[in-house]
Design a protein around this motif. Structure first.
Motif, PDB file in Angstrom:
ATOM      1  N   PHE A  78       3.786   5.609  10.815  1.00 55.63           N
ATOM      2  CA  PHE A  78       4.352   5.115   9.562  1.00 55.63           C
ATOM      3  C   PHE A  78       3.776   5.856   8.360  1.00 55.63           C
ATOM      4  O   PHE A  78       4.490   6.127   7.384  1.00 55.63           O
ATOM      5  CB  PHE A  78       4.067   3.612   9.438  1.00 55.63           C
ATOM      6  N   ALA A  79       2.505   6.201   8.413  1.00 55.62           N
ATOM      7  CA  ALA A  79       1.852   6.881   7.298  1.00 55.62           C
ATOM      8  C   ALA A  79       2.086   8.383   7.309  1.00 55.62           C
ATOM      9  O   ALA A  79       1.885   9.046   6.284  1.00 55.62           O
ATOM     10  CB  ALA A  79       0.344   6.597   7.323  1.00 55.62           C
ATOM     11  N   THR A  80       2.517   8.925   8.447  1.00 58.35           N
ATOM     12  CA  THR A  80       2.663  10.378   8.576  1.00 58.35           C
ATOM     13  C   THR A  80       4.084  10.857   8.335  1.00 58.35           C
ATOM     14  O   THR A  80       4.291  11.933   7.760  1.00 58.35           O
ATOM     15  CB  THR A  80       2.201  10.825   9.979  1.00 58.35           C
ATOM     16  N   VAL A  81       5.063  10.067   8.756  1.00 59.17           N
ATOM     17  CA  VAL A  81       6.462  10.496   8.714  1.00 59.17           C
ATOM     18  C   VAL A  81       6.949  10.860   7.306  1.00 59.17           C
ATOM     19  O   VAL A  81       7.615  11.890   7.132  1.00 59.17           O
ATOM     20  CB  VAL A  81       7.370   9.428   9.354  1.00 59.17           C
ATOM     21  N   PRO A  82       6.660  10.064   6.255  1.00 62.72           N
ATOM     22  CA  PRO A  82       7.222  10.396   4.924  1.00 62.72           C
ATOM     23  C   PRO A  82       6.888  11.798   4.445  1.00 62.72           C
ATOM     24  O   PRO A  82       7.765  12.513   3.934  1.00 62.72           O
ATOM     25  CB  PRO A  82       6.612   9.327   4.015  1.00 62.72           C
ATOM     26  N   TYR A  96      -1.099  19.480  -3.889  1.00 58.01           N
ATOM     27  CA  TYR A  96      -1.514  18.284  -4.621  1.00 58.01           C
ATOM     28  C   TYR A  96      -0.949  17.016  -3.980  1.00 58.01           C
ATOM     29  O   TYR A  96      -1.651  16.003  -3.832  1.00 58.01           O
ATOM     30  CB  TYR A  96      -1.048  18.372  -6.079  1.00 58.01           C
ATOM     31  N   ALA A  97       0.329  17.049  -3.609  1.00 56.86           N
ATOM     32  CA  ALA A  97       0.976  15.855  -3.056  1.00 56.86           C
ATOM     33  C   ALA A  97       0.329  15.433  -1.738  1.00 56.86           C
ATOM     34  O   ALA A  97       0.077  14.243  -1.510  1.00 56.86           O
ATOM     35  CB  ALA A  97       2.470  16.110  -2.865  1.00 56.86           C
ATOM     36  N   VAL A  98       0.063  16.395  -0.874  1.00 54.11           N
ATOM     37  CA  VAL A  98      -0.579  16.076   0.405  1.00 54.11           C
ATOM     38  C   VAL A  98      -1.977  15.517   0.178  1.00 54.11           C
ATOM     39  O   VAL A  98      -2.407  14.580   0.868  1.00 54.11           O
ATOM     40  CB  VAL A  98      -0.616  17.324   1.310  1.00 54.11           C
ATOM     41  N   ALA A  99      -2.696  16.082  -0.800  1.00 53.07           N
ATOM     42  CA  ALA A  99      -4.040  15.571  -1.102  1.00 53.07           C
ATOM     43  C   ALA A  99      -3.978  14.128  -1.592  1.00 53.07           C
ATOM     44  O   ALA A  99      -4.800  13.285  -1.194  1.00 53.07           O
ATOM     45  CB  ALA A  99      -4.716  16.464  -2.145  1.00 53.07           C
ATOM     46  N   HIS A 100      -3.008  13.819  -2.450  1.00 50.96           N
ATOM     47  CA  HIS A 100      -2.861  12.441  -2.924  1.00 50.96           C
ATOM     48  C   HIS A 100      -2.449  11.513  -1.783  1.00 50.96           C
ATOM     49  O   HIS A 100      -2.942  10.384  -1.684  1.00 50.96           O
ATOM     50  CB  HIS A 100      -1.820  12.376  -4.047  1.00 50.96           C
ATOM     51  N   TRP A 101      -1.528  11.975  -0.951  1.00 53.91           N
ATOM     52  CA  TRP A 101      -1.027  11.127   0.130  1.00 53.91           C
ATOM     53  C   TRP A 101      -2.135  10.804   1.143  1.00 53.91           C
ATOM     54  O   TRP A 101      -2.218   9.693   1.647  1.00 53.91           O
ATOM     55  CB  TRP A 101       0.142  11.809   0.826  1.00 53.91           C
ATOM     56  N   ASN A 102      -2.977  11.782   1.431  1.00 57.86           N
ATOM     57  CA  ASN A 102      -4.021  11.600   2.438  1.00 57.86           C
ATOM     58  C   ASN A 102      -5.325  11.076   1.865  1.00 57.86           C
ATOM     59  O   ASN A 102      -6.251  10.779   2.628  1.00 57.86           O
ATOM     60  CB  ASN A 102      -4.293  12.922   3.158  1.00 57.86           C
ATOM     61  N   LEU A 126       6.153  14.350   6.262  1.00 58.45           N
ATOM     62  CA  LEU A 126       6.832  15.303   7.136  1.00 58.45           C
ATOM     63  C   LEU A 126       8.302  15.427   6.772  1.00 58.45           C
ATOM     64  O   LEU A 126       8.901  16.489   6.939  1.00 58.45           O
ATOM     65  CB  LEU A 126       6.687  14.870   8.601  1.00 58.45           C
ATOM     66  N   VAL A 127       8.903  14.345   6.297  1.00 59.16           N
ATOM     67  CA  VAL A 127      10.309  14.368   5.901  1.00 59.16           C
ATOM     68  C   VAL A 127      10.496  15.199   4.635  1.00 59.16           C
ATOM     69  O   VAL A 127      11.494  15.902   4.469  1.00 59.16           O
ATOM     70  CB  VAL A 127      10.820  12.927   5.691  1.00 59.16           C
ATOM     71  N   ILE A 128       9.533  15.145   3.729  1.00 57.75           N
ATOM     72  CA  ILE A 128       9.641  15.863   2.464  1.00 57.75           C
ATOM     73  C   ILE A 128       9.471  17.368   2.659  1.00 57.75           C
ATOM     74  O   ILE A 128      10.124  18.174   1.983  1.00 57.75           O
ATOM     75  CB  ILE A 128       8.598  15.331   1.462  1.00 57.75           C
ATOM     76  N   TYR A 129       8.616  17.753   3.582  1.00 53.50           N
ATOM     77  CA  TYR A 129       8.257  19.168   3.729  1.00 53.50           C
ATOM     78  C   TYR A 129       9.451  20.099   3.925  1.00 53.50           C
ATOM     79  O   TYR A 129       9.503  21.170   3.298  1.00 53.50           O
ATOM     80  CB  TYR A 129       7.256  19.333   4.872  1.00 53.50           C
ATOM     81  N   PRO A 130      10.428  19.783   4.800  1.00 53.18           N
ATOM     82  CA  PRO A 130      11.539  20.743   5.001  1.00 53.18           C
ATOM     83  C   PRO A 130      12.316  21.063   3.733  1.00 53.18           C
ATOM     84  O   PRO A 130      12.867  22.160   3.612  1.00 53.18           O
ATOM     85  CB  PRO A 130      12.428  20.035   6.037  1.00 53.18           C
ATOM     86  N   PHE A 131      12.359  20.131   2.772  1.00 50.86           N
ATOM     87  CA  PHE A 131      13.136  20.366   1.557  1.00 50.86           C
ATOM     88  C   PHE A 131      12.483  21.396   0.638  1.00 50.86           C
ATOM     89  O   PHE A 131      13.153  21.997  -0.201  1.00 50.86           O
ATOM     90  CB  PHE A 131      13.334  19.051   0.807  1.00 50.86           C
ATOM     91  N   ILE A 132      11.186  21.581   0.769  1.00 48.16           N
ATOM     92  CA  ILE A 132      10.499  22.550  -0.093  1.00 48.16           C
ATOM     93  C   ILE A 132       9.898  23.683   0.718  1.00 48.16           C
ATOM     94  O   ILE A 132       9.141  24.485   0.183  1.00 48.16           O
ATOM     95  CB  ILE A 132       9.391  21.861  -0.924  1.00 48.16           C
ATOM     96  N   GLN A 133      10.262  23.774   2.000  1.00 45.83           N
ATOM     97  CA  GLN A 133       9.690  24.807   2.857  1.00 45.83           C
ATOM     98  C   GLN A 133      10.051  26.197   2.362  1.00 45.83           C
ATOM     99  O   GLN A 133       9.221  27.108   2.370  1.00 45.83           O
ATOM    100  CB  GLN A 133      10.174  24.616   4.293  1.00 45.83           C
ATOM    101  N   LYS A 134      11.304  26.359   1.888  1.00 49.19           N
ATOM    102  CA  LYS A 134      11.734  27.669   1.409  1.00 49.19           C
ATOM    103  C   LYS A 134      10.870  28.123   0.237  1.00 49.19           C
ATOM    104  O   LYS A 134      10.397  29.263   0.205  1.00 49.19           O
ATOM    105  CB  LYS A 134      13.200  27.601   0.998  1.00 49.19           C
ATOM    106  N   HIS A 135      10.668  27.231  -0.734  1.00 47.98           N
ATOM    107  CA  HIS A 135       9.835  27.579  -1.883  1.00 47.98           C
ATOM    108  C   HIS A 135       8.380  27.746  -1.471  1.00 47.98           C
ATOM    109  O   HIS A 135       7.662  28.575  -2.022  1.00 47.98           O
ATOM    110  CB  HIS A 135       9.945  26.493  -2.946  1.00 47.98           C
ATOM    111  N   SER A 187       0.827  -1.201   0.000  1.00 50.22           N
ATOM    112  CA  SER A 187       0.000   0.000   0.000  1.00 50.22           C
ATOM    113  C   SER A 187       0.862   1.252   0.000  1.00 50.22           C
ATOM    114  O   SER A 187       0.513   2.259  -0.628  1.00 50.22           O
ATOM    115  CB  SER A 187      -0.917  -0.008   1.229  1.00 50.22           C
ATOM    116  N   PHE A 188       1.998   1.200   0.689  1.00 48.82           N
ATOM    117  CA  PHE A 188       2.928   2.325   0.695  1.00 48.82           C
ATOM    118  C   PHE A 188       3.446   2.607  -0.719  1.00 48.82           C
ATOM    119  O   PHE A 188       3.514   3.764  -1.157  1.00 48.82           O
ATOM    120  CB  PHE A 188       4.091   2.021   1.637  1.00 48.82           C
ATOM    121  N   GLY A 189       3.791   1.556  -1.446  1.00 52.80           N
ATOM    122  CA  GLY A 189       4.265   1.722  -2.814  1.00 52.80           C
ATOM    123  C   GLY A 189       3.192   2.300  -3.719  1.00 52.80           C
ATOM    124  O   GLY A 189       3.475   3.158  -4.571  1.00 52.80           O
ATOM    125  N   VAL A 190       1.954   1.856  -3.543  1.00 47.09           N
ATOM    126  CA  VAL A 190       0.846   2.400  -4.333  1.00 47.09           C
ATOM    127  C   VAL A 190       0.674   3.892  -4.055  1.00 47.09           C
ATOM    128  O   VAL A 190       0.495   4.701  -4.979  1.00 47.09           O
ATOM    129  CB  VAL A 190      -0.457   1.638  -4.025  1.00 47.09           C
TER     130      VAL A 190
END
Length: 245
Positions: free
Chosen positions: A218-222, A158-164, A224-233, A29-32
């Motif tokens: 497990f479903a929340t951490v990924p 968009y990414a958060v909407a797809h993830w959730n 959260l990890v991505i967010y800091p890399f695009i926080q500036k933008h 399910s994570f891969g999907v």
């Protein structure tokens, strides 16, 4: 739940996380979900950018009518049954396309991107025409590079909407191998899959609530990890459009 914990954990253990991480179904399910998030966000940004670029041109024929139609969808959304019939008639039932195509362009994000494109100086477009650039070349070589803050912000939405997202999967997906992570998480929390996971992992001392909480982390951490890399933008893109020189 037993009232034994105030601040520090009691009987600290990683067994709950071990049971989750060694479950094959949750990794599938994570891969999907990763596929839907990456591919879906790319398609969202691609088509939203194309439509926003066209609607940002004041000389486009029928521009006002199209924008009114877009705004109409923000007020009145399609009912559930017609949406299901449309997806069924397009042959997308029980496919991952049903989770990406129906929400391909968000009216809210489209309006934001139109506003951003309109703030790009007209002189740049004039120079591009003088150099022989067509509309597509102007879009990909000039507009898109200048719009990275806006694209990063909208891409995050968009990414958060797809993830959730899970409701569309409940409607359109029947094959459990295609269930995204949030549907699997719902099965663990609402249904009895947590008990089955405990039995599969041969864990008899685990609490069902512990499995549920570990699955939520497990479903929340990924994301959260991505967010800091695009926080500036993200912060820059959120402010653009409110300031006009």
């Amino acid at each position: 739940m037993q009232g034994r914990v105030s601040l520090w954990p009691v009987e600290f253990t990683f067994d709950n996380y071990r049971a989750v991480l060694f479950d094959k179904n949750i990794w599938r399910s994570f891969g999907v979900t990763v596929y839907i998030t990456v591919m879906g966000t790319f398609l969202n940004l691609f088509f939203t950018s194309l439509m926003a670029y066209g609607l940002s041109k004041s000389n486009l024929k029928g521009r006002k009518i199209i924008i009114i139609m877009v705004l109409f969808t923000m007020i009145f959304s399609a009912p559930l049954i017609p949406s299901y019939l449309v997806v069924k008639s397009l042959g997308m039932l029980n496919t991952l396309w049903a989770l990406m195509i129906p929400g391909l362009i968000s009216a809210f994000n489209l309006i934001i991107m139109i506003s951003f494109f309109q703030n790009i100086p007209q002189d740049l477009f004039d120079c591009a025409k003088i150099d022989g650039c067509g509309e597509y070349r102007t879009l990909w070589s000039i507009v898109i590079p200048l719009s990275m803050p806006s694209l990063s912000t909208i891409g995050l939405f968009y990414a958060v909407a797809h993830w959730n997202g899970y409701f569309q999967a409940l409607l359109f997906i029947r094959d459990q191998s295609l269930f995204p992570l949030q549907v699997k998480l719902r099965q663990l929390i609402v249904e009895s899959d947590a008990e089955q996971m405990i039995q599969t992992a041969a864990l008899t001392v685990q609490s069902i609530e512990g499995i549920k909480m570990a699955s939520i982390i497990f479903a929340t951490v990924p994301i959260l990890v991505i967010y800091p890399f695009i926080q500036k933008h993200f912060m820059k893109g959120a402010m653009l459009g409110s300031i006009k020189g």
